[in-house]
Design an enzyme around this catalytic site. Sequence first.
Site, PDB file in Angstrom:
ATOM      1  N   ASP A   6     -82.241 103.820  66.397  1.00  0.00           N
ATOM      2  CA  ASP A   6     -83.011 104.568  65.398  1.00  0.00           C
ATOM      3  C   ASP A   6     -82.520 106.008  65.247  1.00  0.00           C
ATOM      4  O   ASP A   6     -81.781 106.530  66.075  1.00  0.00           O
ATOM      5  CB  ASP A   6     -84.487 104.631  65.814  1.00  0.00           C
ATOM      6  CG  ASP A   6     -85.199 103.296  65.655  1.00  0.00           C
ATOM      7  OD1 ASP A   6     -84.523 102.271  65.431  1.00  0.00           O
ATOM      8  OD2 ASP A   6     -86.439 103.292  65.788  1.00  0.00           O
ATOM      9  N   HIS A  32     -82.005 104.878  70.659  1.00  0.00           N
ATOM     10  CA  HIS A  32     -81.777 105.905  69.630  1.00  0.00           C
ATOM     11  C   HIS A  32     -80.310 106.300  69.669  1.00  0.00           C
ATOM     12  O   HIS A  32     -79.749 106.497  70.749  1.00  0.00           O
ATOM     13  CB  HIS A  32     -82.700 107.100  69.879  1.00  0.00           C
ATOM     14  CG  HIS A  32     -84.146 106.744  69.683  1.00  0.00           C
ATOM     15  ND1 HIS A  32     -84.860 106.050  70.633  1.00  0.00           N
ATOM     16  CD2 HIS A  32     -84.988 106.937  68.639  1.00  0.00           C
ATOM     17  CE1 HIS A  32     -86.090 105.848  70.181  1.00  0.00           C
ATOM     18  NE2 HIS A  32     -86.202 106.369  68.981  1.00  0.00           N
TER      19      HIS A  32
HETATM   20 ZN   LIG Z   1     -87.509 107.228  65.029  1.00  0.00          ZN
END
Ligand SMILES: [Zn+2]
Length: 247
Positions: free
Chosen positions: A38, A193
Amino acid sequence: MLIYCLALLVLQAVVTNGQLATVYTSCTKPNVVALTFDDGPYIYEQGIATLLKNNGIKATFFINGNNWECVYDDAMVTALQTAYADGHEFGSHTWHHYDLTTLPWDGTGGIHDEMWRTELALQRILGVSPALMRPPYGNYNDEVRSAAYLRNQSLILWDFDDGDSTGASVAAQQAAYTNVANAHPNNILALNHETYATTLNNILPFAITTLRNKGYTFVTVSQCLGINPYQWTAAPQTRTSDWNCDI
Ligand SMILES: [Zn+2]
Ligand SMILES: *[C@@H]1O[C@H](CO)[C@@H](O)[C@H](O)[C@H]1NC(C)=O
């Protein structure tokens, strides 16, 4: 008064009326891991995509328009197009990474605006219209689901978080992967992430080895669910002055 109340009930029924986007928290296929990344695009995307490619793995990136970097930055466009050509999948993480449950339905900075801007960026840069959307912070309500439904998208959550975005140490993130591998669930939908050097350099190589040793294979989110990643695909577009995060 009765009519007014009935009208309100009908209105509410029209807004919700079962017209809510599907929310997926886990994969459905057995023995698979869907790695997701992400908050990009960011400077580590190319490295992550290449590391995955070198290991024969395809993963899924949920991207923002203007979060850690502007999606239209030259280097970001190159990273996105390279990763897409390598077979990685792209979904929307909306534009600014706002908590969608705090936003108005529409208008600048509203739910639809946050969704649309990132969809447009993916259409321009990759030539895809995303069918998968991950709400920032994993936060959603019926309004968000309704907006996603109208935009023909499903919500993708996760069932494993290595803690990279919440300050977990490298050791703690590796331990999280060791623990989930030992627990050996039927499948894993893993949140990572792409915005941390340690995710690229320390966590990803460890996670790949650890999960492979337990017999998992790595797939994209659409593969682990057996659904379409995109509403449609076309050729990428050519940059214009509209490819700009300031407008
Ligand atoms: Zn996020
Ligand atoms: C909705 O998305 C699906 C993929 O999830 C696609 O097959 C379908 O054509 C889309 N429908 C519309 C009206 O765009």
